[in-house]
Design an enzyme around this catalytic site. Structure first.
Site, mmCIF file in Angstrom:
data_model
loop_
_atom_site.group_PDB
_atom_site.id
_atom_site.type_symbol
_atom_site.label_atom_id
_atom_site.label_comp_id
_atom_site.label_asym_id
_atom_site.label_seq_id
_atom_site.Cartn_x
_atom_site.Cartn_y
_atom_site.Cartn_z
ATOM 1 N N HIS A 154 0.797 -1.225 0.000
ATOM 2 C CA HIS A 154 0.000 0.000 0.000
ATOM 3 C C HIS A 154 0.829 1.275 0.000
ATOM 4 O O HIS A 154 0.271 2.351 0.207
ATOM 5 C CB HIS A 154 -0.920 0.041 1.222
ATOM 6 C CG HIS A 154 -2.141 -0.818 1.104
ATOM 7 N ND1 HIS A 154 -3.276 -0.415 0.438
ATOM 8 C CD2 HIS A 154 -2.408 -2.058 1.567
ATOM 9 C CE1 HIS A 154 -4.193 -1.368 0.509
ATOM 10 N NE2 HIS A 154 -3.686 -2.379 1.181
ATOM 11 N N LYS A 192 -7.950 14.214 4.878
ATOM 12 C CA LYS A 192 -7.118 13.016 4.811
ATOM 13 C C LYS A 192 -6.051 13.137 5.895
ATOM 14 O O LYS A 192 -5.903 14.183 6.525
ATOM 15 C CB LYS A 192 -6.476 12.842 3.437
ATOM 16 C CG LYS A 192 -5.678 14.044 2.948
ATOM 17 C CD LYS A 192 -5.140 13.813 1.544
ATOM 18 C CE LYS A 192 -6.259 13.847 0.522
ATOM 19 N NZ LYS A 192 -6.222 12.748 -0.422
ATOM 20 N N ARG A 193 -5.325 12.051 6.105
ATOM 21 C CA ARG A 193 -4.221 12.071 7.058
ATOM 22 C C ARG A 193 -3.272 13.225 6.727
ATOM 23 O O ARG A 193 -2.993 13.489 5.565
ATOM 24 C CB ARG A 193 -3.500 10.721 6.986
ATOM 25 C CG ARG A 193 -2.322 10.545 7.898
ATOM 26 C CD ARG A 193 -1.934 9.080 7.966
ATOM 27 N NE ARG A 193 -1.711 8.501 6.645
ATOM 28 C CZ ARG A 193 -0.528 8.406 6.053
ATOM 29 N NH1 ARG A 193 0.546 8.886 6.668
ATOM 30 N NH2 ARG A 193 -0.399 7.847 4.864
ATOM 31 N N LYS A 204 1.132 14.576 1.196
ATOM 32 C CA LYS A 204 -0.249 14.874 0.793
ATOM 33 C C LYS A 204 -0.451 16.370 0.555
ATOM 34 O O LYS A 204 -1.450 16.787 0.010
ATOM 35 C CB LYS A 204 -1.227 14.344 1.834
ATOM 36 C CG LYS A 204 -1.216 12.813 1.917
ATOM 37 C CD LYS A 204 -2.170 12.286 2.981
ATOM 38 C CE LYS A 204 -2.086 10.777 3.113
ATOM 39 N NZ LYS A 204 -2.694 10.065 1.977
ATOM 40 N N THR A 238 -8.529 6.563 -1.578
ATOM 41 C CA THR A 238 -9.929 6.151 -1.717
ATOM 42 C C THR A 238 -10.866 7.327 -1.457
ATOM 43 O O THR A 238 -11.988 7.339 -1.938
ATOM 44 C CB THR A 238 -10.277 5.001 -0.751
ATOM 45 O OG1 THR A 238 -9.886 5.345 0.582
ATOM 46 C CG2 THR A 238 -9.588 3.712 -1.171
ATOM 47 N N LYS A 258 -14.627 8.537 -3.150
ATOM 48 C CA LYS A 258 -15.844 8.892 -2.418
ATOM 49 C C LYS A 258 -16.346 10.266 -2.832
ATOM 50 O O LYS A 258 -17.551 10.486 -2.987
ATOM 51 C CB LYS A 258 -15.584 8.845 -0.911
ATOM 52 C CG LYS A 258 -15.210 7.463 -0.394
ATOM 53 C CD LYS A 258 -14.551 7.534 0.971
ATOM 54 C CE LYS A 258 -13.833 6.239 1.297
ATOM 55 N NZ LYS A 258 -12.974 6.347 2.494
#
Length: 843
Positions: free
Chosen positions: A373, A564-565, A570, A672, A676
């Site tokens: 992952h 998100k985290r 990111k 993911t 969504k």
């Protein structure tokens, strides 16, 4: 046994209360549970009492499907998927179970007739914080799809007592508090103490010769911890299947030392209990100190040992021989955390059950498959040999043997290439010797997969290139997916109702049917209804944001969302730099044409990750200034919603206009959240990273806001080693943004607070924030222009939803079933649905 008529009559009455799906049965069962389980009557009952009564009512109906599924699997000896994951971020159970049992509307009506609000009852549920983000949520989506597709499955993980931390903001900083999700009990789980197993740690090994003259090894552990299973049913959508999520809790063999207590040593009396139970206290303990590393490795070994011992017990209960283990179970390793399962299965087969090495290895390799992952080196876990040998001495011996046999094959394949041998070794001899868990997973698995096309190609060409060159047949891609049951049916009921009306009700099990929306994107009336639903969802989210943060968000503004985290790759800080730039433009030119926006952030930073915490502090600092400045009032709002979890996700995804998927290209495995958002009609601004690439291909390049360097261009930038300052020198706006941050404007005059973050960006910028800044801001200008055209935006929004069918987790699971697990659906017939089946089985 003779079944008397009055017994059958009684059984029929009980069966109606326990399994009836009509409104009258639900009301009767609810009041019965309130009285007999909670010991309350409506006048004095609390909403938590109502929640528990309703949860037990739903669980009764689940149990019929659950027991029927287990009965079927046992009777038929069904091949079973065992999904091993350190995280299962299931989210609240009640709403999802009502959806999957097809009793949401009936239950809502029943509660209304009892004078109760179902939404308020569902809000009472403590969300299990058994995951940190995408990994755990993916596992939950996959369990939902496995049950919906009628695939026999056991999910195995840890029953963390406190789970991931509860996040609060104090003075703009993240503060971690205990996540006490079990404080009011958990009505969905059933303890199975009769299936407790023993797990060994530490000690030493001893070689001996068995009665047949074979050399064997006996492990003398330093301590033993008991693993107690807790089972939660996972129902499929509108089918009879209910699979099992089995989570393990640690307990001491003897929880109380009576002799020590009598001697007055009260601490020693409970010391063994405390040490043992610490194993499953917290998800991802801080592993910076050595004790944290030992605890984390101990957690991983604990749950995979429990799981494998449990599977062997199931095999024997079904009267199957041990040499059929790989025929009975297909075990999926969800990332590297469960990789210790490879030597543990070998230990169980060889040491505990007397199997020869070659036979045990054939079974092991045929059983396991490994999903990678991540592309980040720090997530490809390595454990020091000293720590590993101290905690798991027998496993280190087995790993040495696996490694020796494997490297002999490598030497034959690559004659004289010692560097290749060193690169592929499980044992890393450079620096402090360590065990490479990703290498162990690759060697011990018959299949290896990435979770998006780009991610898989980067695994094959970079991270795991040596293993791909050696065994290319092992590698495949399985792009992630998400379940539409939770993320549309439950989270966005008004959109779900519109889809039911437009496409029929089958779309939630066949998401490709969303394609039927494409022609409707040209229908002005349909676009108006689509906009009304989005606006309603934005109003609901704005109400929640005001309640939690005190900040008012305008539902007519563009909801620009990044949840998100929190991590540097990111690039939440890229988003913040753009916000500061917009703020500065308005301050310099109050008449600047800037569309009203609400910027929403949410996510947690790892407790030991200071830079991520500093990014949160920058977001909250910018929020404080922008939201208080009267010159930008009504034009910009910045909100950080604390404690992002599944419940908050269910509010946010349906309300978003713009989805920020702006990670550095080549860094995100898949994502993911991007799926969504798009399923719920948000447009994406993003890089060519992870599943963004496939989403853009699916929805159409014209319906996706693309910016930034590609993965190959990022790699070239890194190799060139140029200074990030060059991108600043050529961008006056970016210089002004940096100046505002350094001026102390967003830190109450503390000019040094954000220097570590700025120094990182200016000196090496490992995630190429400055390199992508200009392209990002230009792309955001395009977003603003198109958002002002409501008809065009609505058309693009509809087409995003219409073309997201491929990203259902049902599709992902079918690919795993067909290409890796070799499993087939097993239909389940309900037992005892008329009150007779279970009684007759006792005769």
């Amino acid at each position: 046994m003779n079944t008397k008529p009055e017994m059958l009559s009684s059984a029929l009455a009980v069966d109606t209360i326990r399994t009836g799906m009509d409104k009258a049965s639900i009301k009767r069962a609810f009041l019965d549970h309130l009285f007999f389980l909670q010991g309350k009557f409506p006048t004095i009952a609390t909403f938590n009492d109502y929640y528990l009564a309703l949860a037990y009512l739903v669980r009764d109906r689940l149990l019929q499907r659950w027991v029927s599924s287990a009965t079927t699997y046992t009777r038929e000896g069904s091949r079973t998927v065992a999904y091993l994951s350190a995280e299962f971020l299931m989210g609240p159970h009640l709403g999802n179970n009502l959806v999957n049992l097809d009793m949401l509307d009936t239950t809502r009506t029943a509660m209304q007739e009892l004078g109760l609000d179902l939404e308020k009852i569902m809000a009472q549920e403590e969300e299990p914080g058994l995951g940190n983000g995408g990994l755990g949520r993916l596992a939950a989506c996959y369990l939902d799809s496995l049950a919906t597709l009628e695939i026999p499955t056991l999910g195995y993980g840890i029953r963390y007592e406190y789970g991931i931390f509860h996040q609060e903001l104090r003075n703009g900083w993240q503060v971690e508090l205990s996540d006490m999700w079990l404080r009011n009990g958990n009505p969905w789980e059933i303890a199975r103490p009769e299936w407790t197993v023993d797990v060994k740690f530490g000690g030493h090994t001893e070689r001996y010769t068995d009665e047949e003259g074979r050399s064997r090894v006996h492990w003398h552990p330093e301590r033993i911890v008991r693993g107690v299973p807790y089972d939660t049913p996972v129902p499929g959508y509108r089918c009879n299947t209910a699979n099992t999520l089995r989570l393990w809790s640690a307990a001491a063999p003897e929880s109380f030392d009576f002799a020590a207590f009598n001697e007055g040593d009260y601490f020693r009396a409970v010391d063994n209990k405390i040490v043992s139970e610490n194993l499953t206290k917290v998800l991802y303990p801080n592993d910076e100190p050595e004790q944290g590393k030992q605890l984390r490795l101990g957690q991983q070994y604990f749950f995979v040992s429990c799981a494998l011992q449990d599977m062997i017990s199931i095999l024997f209960r079904q009267r199957l021989s041990l040499d059929r283990f790989h025929s009975k179970f297909a075990i999926q390793l969800n990332d590297t955390h469960p990789a210790i399962a490879v030597p543990e299965l070998m230990r169980l087969l060889i040491d505990e059950h007397g199997m020869e090495w070659e036979a045990a290895w054939d079974i092991t390799e045929a059983t396991f498959a490994y999903t990678n992952h991540t592309l980040l080196p720090e997530a490809l876990e390595c454990w020091s040999l000293s720590l590993f040998g101290h905690l798991l001495p027998r496993h280190l011996e087995i790993i040495y043997e696996i490694n020796e046999r494997f490297l002999d094959d490598v030497r034959i394949r690559y004659l004289g290439d010692t560097e290749q041998v060193a690169r592929m070794s499980i044992i890393d001899d450079t620096g402090e010797q360590s065990v490479r868990m990703a290498h162990l997973a690759c060697i011990g698995s018959h299949a290896i997969n990435g979770v998006a096309n780009l991610h898989t190609e980067l695994l094959k060409s970079n991270v795991l290139k040596d293993f791909h060159a050696l065994s290319p047949e092992k590698f495949s891609n399985k792009t992630n997916g998400v379940t539409p049951r939770r993320w549309i049916v439950l989270s966005n009921p008004r959109l779900a109702a519109l889809l039911d009306e437009s496409l029929g009700e089958r779309w939630a099990k066949d998401l490709d049917m969303l394609r039927g929306l494409e022609p409707l994107a040209e229908d002005a009336d349909f676009r108006a209804r689509w906009r009304d639903i989005k606006h309603y969802n934005k109003q609901q989210l704005a109400h929640h944001l005001r309640k939690v943060t005190g900040i008012a968000a305008d539902p007519d503004s563009l909801f620009d969302v990044q949840v998100k985290r929190i991590h540097e790759y990111k690039r939440q800080h890229l988003n913040v730099l753009h916000i500061i730039a917009l703020y500065n433009r308005i301050r310099q030119d109050p008449d600047a044409d800037i569309a009203p926006r609400t910027f929403l952030f949410a996510g947690k930073a790892a407790p030991g990750y200071h830079m991520a915490k500093l990014i949160i502090r920058l977001i909250t600092g910018v929020s404080d200034i922008v939201n208080r400045d009267p010159q930008v009032r009504g034009r910009l709002k910045v909100i950080f919603l604390p404690n992002f979890n599944v419940s908050n996700g269910q509010r946010i995804y349906p309300a978003a206009d713009l989805s920020e998927q702006i990670s550095t290209a080549g860094m995100e495995a898949s994502g993911t959240g991007n799926m969504k958002f798009s399923m719920n009609g948000a447009l994406t601004i993003g890089t060519l990273d992870g599943a963004n690439i496939e989403i853009r291909e699916a929805v159409g390049a014209e319906n996706f806001f693309l910016f930034g360097h590609t993965a190959s261009e990022i790699q070239a930038l890194a190799q060139e080693g140029g200074s990030p300052a060059g991108f600043v020198e050529n961008n006056v706006e970016l210089q002004e943004v940096i100046h505002l941050i350094r001026s102390g404007l967003f830190s109450h005059g503390d000019c040094d607070l954000f220097e570590p973050l700025l120094d990182s960006l200016l000196e090496n910028d490992p995630f190429h924030v400055f390199a992508d800044y200009a392209a990002y801001t230009q792309c955001q200008q395009q977003v603003a222009e198109i958002f002002s055209d409501v008809e065009t935006w609505a058309r693009m929004s509809i087409l995003n939803t219409a073309r997201m069918g491929w990203f259902s987790s049902d599709r992902s699971i079918r690919e795993y079933c067909d290409n890796i697990w070799n499993v087939s659906p097993v239909g389940v017939k309900l037992e005892g649905s008329d009150g007779l089946g279970f009684l007759q089985s006792l005769q």
